[in-house]
Design a protein around this motif. Structure first.
Motif, PDB file in Angstrom:
ATOM      1  N   ALA A 314     -47.398  -8.986 -33.371  1.00 50.56           N
ATOM      2  CA  ALA A 314     -48.479  -9.931 -33.704  1.00 50.56           C
ATOM      3  C   ALA A 314     -47.913 -11.103 -34.478  1.00 50.56           C
ATOM      4  CB  ALA A 314     -49.538  -9.220 -34.539  1.00 50.56           C
ATOM      5  N   GLY A 315     -48.387 -12.290 -34.119  1.00 49.17           N
ATOM      6  CA  GLY A 315     -47.950 -13.482 -34.823  1.00 49.17           C
ATOM      7  C   GLY A 315     -48.876 -13.810 -35.975  1.00 49.17           C
ATOM      8  N   LEU A 316     -48.573 -14.913 -36.640  1.00 49.01           N
ATOM      9  CA  LEU A 316     -49.420 -15.347 -37.739  1.00 49.01           C
ATOM     10  C   LEU A 316     -50.820 -15.626 -37.216  1.00 49.01           C
ATOM     11  CD1 LEU A 316     -46.793 -17.711 -39.374  1.00 49.01           C
ATOM     12  CD2 LEU A 316     -47.661 -15.569 -40.341  1.00 49.01           C
ATOM     13  N   GLY A 317     -51.809 -15.249 -37.998  1.00 46.65           N
ATOM     14  CA  GLY A 317     -53.192 -15.460 -37.583  1.00 46.65           C
ATOM     15  C   GLY A 317     -53.607 -14.481 -36.494  1.00 46.65           C
ATOM     16  N   GLY A 318     -52.830 -13.408 -36.282  1.00 49.77           N
ATOM     17  CA  GLY A 318     -53.232 -12.360 -35.336  1.00 49.77           C
ATOM     18  C   GLY A 318     -52.925 -12.665 -33.886  1.00 49.77           C
ATOM     19  N   ARG A 319     -52.266 -13.807 -33.614  1.00 46.49           N
ATOM     20  CA  ARG A 319     -51.937 -14.129 -32.210  1.00 46.49           C
ATOM     21  C   ARG A 319     -50.879 -13.150 -31.710  1.00 46.49           C
ATOM     22  NH1 ARG A 319     -52.126 -19.120 -34.542  1.00 46.49           N
ATOM     23  NH2 ARG A 319     -49.900 -19.047 -35.015  1.00 46.49           N
ATOM     24  N   PRO A 320     -50.927 -12.775 -30.408  1.00 49.80           N
ATOM     25  CA  PRO A 320     -49.870 -11.915 -29.900  1.00 49.80           C
ATOM     26  C   PRO A 320     -48.523 -12.642 -29.976  1.00 49.80           C
ATOM     27  CG  PRO A 320     -51.557 -12.327 -28.218  1.00 49.80           C
ATOM     28  CD  PRO A 320     -51.911 -13.158 -29.411  1.00 49.80           C
ATOM     29  N   ALA A 321     -47.471 -11.924 -30.308  1.00 50.81           N
ATOM     30  CA  ALA A 321     -46.191 -12.611 -30.485  1.00 50.81           C
ATOM     31  C   ALA A 321     -45.101 -12.003 -29.599  1.00 50.81           C
ATOM     32  CB  ALA A 321     -45.771 -12.535 -31.944  1.00 50.81           C
ATOM     33  N   ALA A 322     -44.829 -10.736 -29.761  1.00 52.27           N
ATOM     34  CA  ALA A 322     -43.733 -10.051 -29.063  1.00 52.27           C
ATOM     35  C   ALA A 322     -42.426 -10.834 -29.186  1.00 52.27           C
ATOM     36  CB  ALA A 322     -44.079  -9.823 -27.592  1.00 52.27           C
ATOM     37  N   THR A 323     -42.113 -11.212 -30.389  1.00 59.28           N
ATOM     38  CA  THR A 323     -40.856 -11.929 -30.605  1.00 59.28           C
ATOM     39  C   THR A 323     -39.838 -10.988 -31.223  1.00 59.28           C
ATOM     40  OG1 THR A 323     -41.361 -12.495 -32.869  1.00 59.28           O
ATOM     41  CG2 THR A 323     -42.039 -14.075 -31.185  1.00 59.28           C
ATOM     42  N   GLY A 324     -38.659 -11.489 -31.334  1.00 61.30           N
ATOM     43  CA  GLY A 324     -37.643 -10.776 -32.091  1.00 61.30           C
ATOM     44  C   GLY A 324     -36.300 -10.807 -31.414  1.00 61.30           C
ATOM     45  N   PRO A 325     -35.369 -11.592 -31.980  1.00 60.20           N
ATOM     46  CA  PRO A 325     -34.007 -11.516 -31.484  1.00 60.20           C
ATOM     47  C   PRO A 325     -33.434 -10.148 -31.846  1.00 60.20           C
ATOM     48  CG  PRO A 325     -34.099 -12.784 -33.516  1.00 60.20           C
ATOM     49  CD  PRO A 325     -35.514 -12.446 -33.175  1.00 60.20           C
ATOM     50  N   THR A 326     -32.463  -9.692 -31.068  1.00 58.17           N
ATOM     51  CA  THR A 326     -31.823  -8.409 -31.377  1.00 58.17           C
ATOM     52  C   THR A 326     -30.553  -8.670 -32.176  1.00 58.17           C
ATOM     53  OG1 THR A 326     -32.673  -7.432 -29.358  1.00 58.17           O
ATOM     54  CG2 THR A 326     -30.772  -6.351 -30.369  1.00 58.17           C
ATOM     55  N   PRO A 327     -30.523  -8.243 -33.440  1.00 57.63           N
ATOM     56  CA  PRO A 327     -29.317  -8.462 -34.231  1.00 57.63           C
ATOM     57  C   PRO A 327     -28.274  -7.401 -33.919  1.00 57.63           C
ATOM     58  CG  PRO A 327     -31.043  -7.481 -35.591  1.00 57.63           C
ATOM     59  CD  PRO A 327     -31.604  -7.591 -34.207  1.00 57.63           C
ATOM     60  N   LEU A 328     -27.038  -7.847 -33.778  1.00 59.67           N
ATOM     61  CA  LEU A 328     -25.962  -6.915 -33.435  1.00 59.67           C
ATOM     62  C   LEU A 328     -24.797  -7.127 -34.410  1.00 59.67           C
ATOM     63  CD1 LEU A 328     -24.602  -4.916 -31.426  1.00 59.67           C
ATOM     64  CD2 LEU A 328     -23.874  -6.911 -30.115  1.00 59.67           C
ATOM     65  N   PRO A 329     -24.529  -6.150 -35.261  1.00 64.01           N
ATOM     66  CA  PRO A 329     -23.383  -6.306 -36.153  1.00 64.01           C
ATOM     67  C   PRO A 329     -22.073  -6.066 -35.416  1.00 64.01           C
ATOM     68  CG  PRO A 329     -24.545  -4.255 -36.629  1.00 64.01           C
ATOM     69  CD  PRO A 329     -25.246  -4.889 -35.472  1.00 64.01           C
ATOM     70  N   ALA A 330     -21.058  -6.831 -35.768  1.00 64.09           N
ATOM     71  CA  ALA A 330     -19.736  -6.633 -35.171  1.00 64.09           C
ATOM     72  C   ALA A 330     -18.705  -6.932 -36.254  1.00 64.09           C
ATOM     73  CB  ALA A 330     -19.547  -7.559 -33.973  1.00 64.09           C
TER      74      ALA A 330
END
Ligand code: PA5
Length: 477
Positions: A314-330
Motif C-alpha cells: 500500500a502506498g501513501l494515502g492507501g493507494r495500491p503500491a506493490a513497490t520495492g527494489p530487492t536489496p542484495l548484499p555482496a
C-alpha cells in the motif's frame, strides 16, 4: 560531451569523510547510457525536493525520530553511564534481539572492532567485554554460544522495541533459566538490561515487575532506524567503542542532508538515482557491495533497511503500491569471483552501490614474487590496500562499459565518525526513497503479519490467521 556541467560528486565538506561518486550513473557524453546531468537540476531535482519536503514535514510532526538521535545529549549520557557501570564486571556481553534490534549493533561491532569476536579482550585485562549479537533462534548457535560462556561473567542485553517479538522473548527465557541455575534467581537481574519501548510492551512490564534495569528506545524510532539509540549505542559503549564519535559523524551527515538541493545532498543522490534506476530502467535489484570486510555486516543492515522500508503493498494515502527494489548484499573483491559474472552479463536489472574505504593506514605490503611466477609480478611497493582499491575501480569501470550502472560511496577512512556518517546517509536515503516511491518507509505490516502467524502456531488465543489449518495437506512430497 553534453553542455551541462559534469556534476558527479557530492563531496565531503569540512571534516566529512564521505563522498558519493555517481559518475557511473550519468550520461555525460551523448552516446552514454545513464541520466542526463541536466535532469539533476530539472525533473529529478524537483522530485527530490518534494520528497525532502515530505521528510521534513514528517520530522516536524515527530515521526522521524532517528534524525534527532545524533544531536541528542541526555540519552547518550545515560547510555554511557549504564555502560560504564558494567566495566570490569563482565567478560562477555550478549545482545538478544532480531532484525532492527540486532543488525545495527552487529554493524557497529564489526566495522569498528574489525569483526573480531574477541574484540573487547584485546584491551589487555581491560574492562571491555567481548560483544556477541545473538540475532537468531537457531538452537545450535544459541546453545553453543551459551555453553561457551561463564554465566557469572556474562551480561545480557535484551533488545526489543515492541517487547513482544517471539524470537527475542524465547532467547530471553532460555537465558533466564540458565542465569537462575548458575547465578541464582536473586542475582539474575544484575546480569540483565532490557532496551525497549519507554512505556509499552510485555518486556517493559516484565522489567518493572522483576526490577530489571531498562533503557528506552524512543517511541518515534522504529527498529531498523534505531542503531543510534540505546539499541546500538549501549552495547557499543559497553564494548569500548567510541559512541560519541559515531554520533558526531551522524550529526555531520544529518546537517549535510538539510539541503533540498539534490546535487548537494548525498543521501538525496543515493535515493533519487537508485529510485530512478528502478522505475525508469527496471533496475530493481539494488546491490550493496562494500570493498571492506569490516562493512559486510553493514551491507546486511542496509539490506534490511532498504527492503523492509520500501517493499510495500500500500502506498501513501492507501493507494495500491506493490513497490520495492530487492536489496542484495555482496562483498568486494570476494564476489568478483561469484556474483560479478551475473552483474556483468545477466539480466540488466541491477544497479550497484559500492562502498569503499581509502585505507592508507596499516598498509599490508605484497611481497616480491619469485621469477618463476611471472603472473604474480606486481610492481614493487604494491600493497593489498592499493590492490583492493584498484579492484573496485576496475569493477566499476567494467560494469560501466557494459552499461551496468553503479555508484560509489567513498569513505576517506573507517573510524567511528565515518561510520556514523555512513549510517545516517543510508537512513536518510531510505526515507527519501520511501517518499519517492510513494510509500511509508517507517512501517512493516508484512513483518507484523508474520509475527501474528507465529503467535497463532504457538497456540496463542485470538491469533489464528487463515491458511494455517492444514498441517498435513496432501501437496507435499
Ligand atoms: O525494523 C523493524 O521494525 C523490525 O525489523 C524489528 O526491528 C524486528 O521485527 C524486531 O522487532 P522488535 O524490536 O520489536 O523486537
Amino acid at each position: 560531451m553534453r553542455g551541462a556541467p559534469a556534476v558527479s560528486l557530492v563531496g565531503g565538506t569540512g571534516m566529512s569523510a564521505l563522498t558519493v561518486d555517481y559518475r557511473n550513473l550519468l550520461a555525460i557524453d551523448e552516446d552514454e547510457d545513464g541520466v542526463d546531468p541536466e535532469r539533476l537540476d530539472g525533473d529529478l531535482g524537483s522530485r527530490f525536493r518534494v520528497a525532502h519536503r515530505n521528510v521534513e514535514r514528517a520530522r516536524r510532526s515527530g515521526s522521524m525520530g532517528f534524525l534527532d538521535l545524533p544531536g541528542a545529549t541526555e540519552a547518550p549520557a545515560r547510555i554511557r553511564r549504564a555502560a560504564a557501570g558494567l566495566h570490569g564486571r563482565f567478560d562477555d556481553f550478549v545482545v538478544l534481539g532480531i532484525g532492527g534490534s540486532a543488525l545495527g549493533t552487529r554493524t557497529l561491532r564489526d566495522a569498528l572492532g574489525a569483526g573480531d569476536p574477541t574484540f573487547g579482550a584485546r584491551d589487555a585485562g581491560g574492562p571491555h567485554p567481548r560483544l556477541h549479537v545473538a540475532d537468531n533462534i537457531d538452537p545450535h548457535s544459541i546453545g553453543t554460544l551459551l555453553d561457551r560462556l561463564d554465566m557469572r561473567r556474562t551480561f545480557f542485553n535484551v533488545v526489543s522495541k515492541s517487547g513482544s517479538t517471539t524470537e527475542t522473548l524465547a532467547q530471553y527465557l532460555v537465558v533466564a533459566e540458565r542465569l537462575a541455575r548458575e547465578v541464582g534467581r536473586d542475582r539474575a537481574r544484575e546480569h540483565l538490561l532490557f532496551t525497549t519501548d519507554p512505556e509499552r510492551g510485555p518486556l517493559r512490564a516484565l522489567a518493572e515487575a522483576a526490577g530489571i534495569p531498562t533503557l528506552p528506545v524512543p517511541g518515534n524510532v522504529g527498529g531498523r532506524f534505531s542503531v543510534l539509540s540505546a539499541v546500538g549505542l549501549f552495547p557499543a559503549a559497553a564494548a569500548g567503542l567510541d559512541v560519541t564519535a559515531v554520533l558526531r559523524g551522524a550529526a555531520r551527515m544529518e546537517r549535510r542532508c538539510r539541503t533540498d538541493e539534490l546535487t548537494r545532498n548525498p543521501a538525496g543522490v543515493v535515493a533519487t538515482l537508485l529510485y530512478r534506476a528502478d522505475v525508469e530502467c527496471g533496475q530493481r535489484v539494488h546491490v550493496f557491495m562494500p570493498y571492506c570486510d569490516r562493512l559486510r555486516s553493514f551491507a546486511l543492515w542496509v539490506q534490511q533497511l532498504w527492503g523492509e522500508s520500501l517493499g510495500k503493498a500500500a502506498g501513501l494515502g492507501g493507494r495500491p503500491a506493490a513497490t520495492g527494489p530487492t536489496p542484495l548484499p555482496a562483498a568486494g573483491a570476494t564476489d568478483q569471483h561469484s556474483l560479478l559474472q551475473l552483474f556483468m552479463e545477466g539480466p540488466a536489472d541491477k544497479v550497484v552501490c559500492f562502498v569503499t574505504v581509502d585505507a592508507a593506514d596499516d598498509p599490508v605490503p605484497i611481497g616480491k614474487a619469485p621469477a618463476s611466477l611471472p603472473a604474480l609480478e606486481f610492481p614493487e611497493g604494491h600493497t593489498l590496500n592499493h590492490l583492493i582499491a584498484i579492484e573496485h575501480a576496475a569493477t566499476a569501470a567494467a560494469l560501466r562499459t557494459r552499461s551496468r550502472p553503479n555508484l560509489t560511496v567513498r569513505l576517506a577512512r573507517l573510524d567511528a565518525e565515518a561510520l556514523g556518517e555512513l549510517i545516517l546517509l543510508f537512513q536518510a536515503a531510505t526515507v527519501y526513497a520511501g517518499f519517492l516511491y510513494g510509500v511509508d518507509p517507517l512501517t512493516q505490516p508484512g513483518v507484523e503479519l508474520g509475527k501474528r502467524y507465529v503467535h497463532g502456531l504457538l497456540g496463542r488465543p485470538g491469533y489464528h490467521p487463515p491458511g494455517m489449518e492444514e498441517a498435513n495437506h496432501p501437496w507435499q512430497v
